[in-house]
Structure formats: C-alpha cells, structure tokens
Design a protein around this motif. Structure first.
Motif, PDB file in Angstrom:
ATOM      1  N   TYR A   1       0.792  -1.224   0.000  1.00  0.00           N
ATOM      2  CA  TYR A   1       0.000   0.000   0.000  1.00  0.00           C
ATOM      3  C   TYR A   1       0.832   1.286   0.000  1.00  0.00           C
ATOM      4  O   TYR A   1       0.322   2.329  -0.373  1.00  0.00           O
ATOM      5  CB  TYR A   1      -0.905   0.040   1.239  1.00  0.00           C
ATOM      6  CG  TYR A   1      -1.604  -1.253   1.534  1.00  0.00           C
ATOM      7  CD1 TYR A   1      -2.521  -1.780   0.636  1.00  0.00           C
ATOM      8  CD2 TYR A   1      -1.333  -1.957   2.699  1.00  0.00           C
ATOM      9  CE1 TYR A   1      -3.157  -2.982   0.901  1.00  0.00           C
ATOM     10  CE2 TYR A   1      -1.980  -3.157   2.971  1.00  0.00           C
ATOM     11  CZ  TYR A   1      -2.884  -3.669   2.065  1.00  0.00           C
ATOM     12  OH  TYR A   1      -3.507  -4.847   2.323  1.00  0.00           O
TER      13      TYR A   1
ATOM     14  N   ARG B   1       3.426   7.652  -1.451  1.00  0.00           N
ATOM     15  CA  ARG B   1       2.099   7.482  -2.052  1.00  0.00           C
ATOM     16  C   ARG B   1       1.438   6.343  -1.287  1.00  0.00           C
ATOM     17  O   ARG B   1       2.009   5.266  -1.148  1.00  0.00           O
ATOM     18  CB  ARG B   1       2.180   7.114  -3.517  1.00  0.00           C
ATOM     19  CG  ARG B   1       0.799   6.954  -4.143  1.00  0.00           C
ATOM     20  CD  ARG B   1       0.891   6.341  -5.538  1.00  0.00           C
ATOM     21  NE  ARG B   1      -0.402   6.279  -6.181  1.00  0.00           N
ATOM     22  CZ  ARG B   1      -1.324   5.339  -5.950  1.00  0.00           C
ATOM     23  NH1 ARG B   1      -1.089   4.373  -5.077  1.00  0.00           N
ATOM     24  NH2 ARG B   1      -2.472   5.359  -6.586  1.00  0.00           N
TER      25      ARG B   1
ATOM     26  N   ASP C   1      -1.868   3.920  -1.013  1.00  0.00           N
ATOM     27  CA  ASP C   1      -3.041   3.375  -1.692  1.00  0.00           C
ATOM     28  C   ASP C   1      -4.107   3.080  -0.639  1.00  0.00           C
ATOM     29  O   ASP C   1      -4.177   1.992  -0.076  1.00  0.00           O
ATOM     30  CB  ASP C   1      -2.651   2.107  -2.447  1.00  0.00           C
ATOM     31  CG  ASP C   1      -3.793   1.518  -3.258  1.00  0.00           C
ATOM     32  OD1 ASP C   1      -4.948   1.940  -3.066  1.00  0.00           O
ATOM     33  OD2 ASP C   1      -3.516   0.621  -4.070  1.00  0.00           O
TER      34      ASP C   1
ATOM     35  N   SER D   1      -7.044   0.233  -1.591  1.00  0.00           N
ATOM     36  CA  SER D   1      -6.631  -1.167  -1.445  1.00  0.00           C
ATOM     37  C   SER D   1      -6.464  -1.549   0.021  1.00  0.00           C
ATOM     38  O   SER D   1      -6.848  -2.645   0.431  1.00  0.00           O
ATOM     39  CB  SER D   1      -5.329  -1.432  -2.198  1.00  0.00           C
ATOM     40  OG  SER D   1      -5.535  -1.273  -3.581  1.00  0.00           O
TER      41      SER D   1
ATOM     42  N   ASP E   1      -8.739   7.958  -3.906  1.00  0.00           N
ATOM     43  CA  ASP E   1      -8.242   6.586  -3.823  1.00  0.00           C
ATOM     44  C   ASP E   1      -6.933   6.490  -3.059  1.00  0.00           C
ATOM     45  O   ASP E   1      -6.589   5.433  -2.550  1.00  0.00           O
ATOM     46  CB  ASP E   1      -8.017   6.016  -5.222  1.00  0.00           C
ATOM     47  CG  ASP E   1      -9.299   5.932  -6.022  1.00  0.00           C
ATOM     48  OD1 ASP E   1     -10.381   5.888  -5.410  1.00  0.00           O
ATOM     49  OD2 ASP E   1      -9.218   5.915  -7.267  1.00  0.00           O
ATOM     50  N   CYS E   2      -6.193   7.594  -3.041  1.00  0.00           N
ATOM     51  CA  CYS E   2      -4.875   7.535  -2.413  1.00  0.00           C
ATOM     52  C   CYS E   2      -4.484   8.901  -1.882  1.00  0.00           C
ATOM     53  O   CYS E   2      -5.135   9.900  -2.158  1.00  0.00           O
ATOM     54  CB  CYS E   2      -3.837   7.027  -3.408  1.00  0.00           C
ATOM     55  SG  CYS E   2      -3.550   8.153  -4.781  1.00  0.00           S
TER      56      CYS E   2
ATOM     57  N   CYS F   1      -5.924  11.165  -6.362  1.00  0.00           N
ATOM     58  CA  CYS F   1      -5.139  11.232  -5.126  1.00  0.00           C
ATOM     59  C   CYS F   1      -5.263  12.620  -4.513  1.00  0.00           C
ATOM     60  O   CYS F   1      -5.248  13.627  -5.220  1.00  0.00           O
ATOM     61  CB  CYS F   1      -3.655  10.974  -5.403  1.00  0.00           C
ATOM     62  SG  CYS F   1      -3.266   9.286  -5.822  1.00  0.00           S
TER      63      CYS F   1
END
Length: 185
Positions: free
Chosen positions: A61, A89, A91, A94, A142-143, A178
């Motif tokens: 991740y 970064r 994630d 996920s 998402d991130c 993001c």
C-alpha cells in the motif's frame, strides 16, 4: 512483496549543452549571468527512486519516492543537484479493501501524516475537494500523496524547478484521484 530495493528512473536533460553567452538573447536570457551553465528547465536532468515500504504487508500500500533535479556545472565539472522531492504514495482504497482502517495505514508512516489526516479528512474519509470553477464535485479519493520535502536551490527558485519536479512526480507515480499534501516548514 517488498524487497527493500529502490527502483530508479532517469530522464536526461532535453538539452545538455550550455547556452553560449552570445546566444542567450535568442533564448530570452540576455540578463542572465554568463557564468550560469544552464538557463532553462530543459537543461535539467531528473532522477526518481521508488521503494515499497520495508514491512511486507505495508509495502502493498505504501510507496516511498525520492526525486532529484540536477544540471551540469561546467565550473565544477560535475552534476549539481538543484532540487529534490521526497514523500510517500499511500493506496488507501486497497488498504481499506483489505481490512485496514485509514488511520492505521497513515499512522504507519509518520505522526505528521496521521495528524494531517485528523485535520483534513472528512469523517475519516479521504475526499478530493471540488474544483475552483465548480466543474467537478467533491469526490472520494483513492490515495494520498504526501510530499514530505520539496527543496529548490535558492539561486534556482522561481525558475520552474519545483514545478518540473512535481510534473515528473506525476509522470512517475499514479496520482489520479489522489489527495496531494505538501508538508509546510
């Protein structure tokens, strides 16, 4: 799985030769110091390194990144670093899908990110803000891209080096959907 190895990406400068003093007017550089061995962002070489988190579970991740902008310095006869960028970064989608909470994943990085999350994230959810011109609504992200450091050599500031590092970061890692956070000093 994380193996603790940095992956390296390299972008050579578009133009590797210095602009001769007599040609600077053609490049709009008439007032430039003739000792400066470069004069545009095209003369900058970029190098990025990427590495998953050392913890095997978190490495799925979390991706660490480091980037450098450098130019050839004729006077020193070597490359000279004129800017750097570093961060992570994360994630989030996920990690949450796999059963982690947003707080758990962010606290694994640094307390600063967890503090940032408490101050900015809505109801423990990452949300992208609406666009300034109201063409895009607020939506889940998402991130998280957390930029822990962005530095440009003082004599290169206001010349596009920091912006070029950010553009290269966007070309190196997926930043779509993001939330991008820059640590303030």
């Amino acid at each position: 799985a994380s193996d603790g190895v940095w992956m390296q990406l390299h972008w050579p400068a578009a133009r590797r030769q210095p602009i001769p003093t007599e040609s600077r007017a053609a490049y709009g550089q008439e007032g430039c110091n003739p000792e400066t061995p470069y004069s545009t962002v095209d003369d900058i070489e970029f190098e990025f390194r990427l590495k998953p988190a050392d913890d095997e579970q978190l490495g799925r991740y979390i991706l660490a990144f480091e980037g450098e902008a450098s130019v050839w310095d004729d006077g020193a006869a070597r490359e000279r670093v004129v800017g750097t960028i570093s961060g992570h970064r994360v994630d989030l989608v996920s990690a949450i899908h796999d059963g982690m909470t947003q707080t758990e994943i962010l606290e694994c990085l640094t307390p600063e990110i967890a503090d940032f999350a408490q101050a900015v994230l809505h109801d423990s959810r990452c949300m992208l803000p609406p666009s300034a011109d109201d063409t895009l609504d607020q939506e889940p992200c998402d991130c998280l891209v957390y930029i822990a450091g962005l530095w440009v050599e003082p004599d290169q500031r206001a010349q596009g080096v920091g912006s070029a590092l950010l553009r290269r970061l966007g070309a190196t890692i997926d930043i779509e959907h993001c939330l991008i956070a820059l640590k303030a000093y």
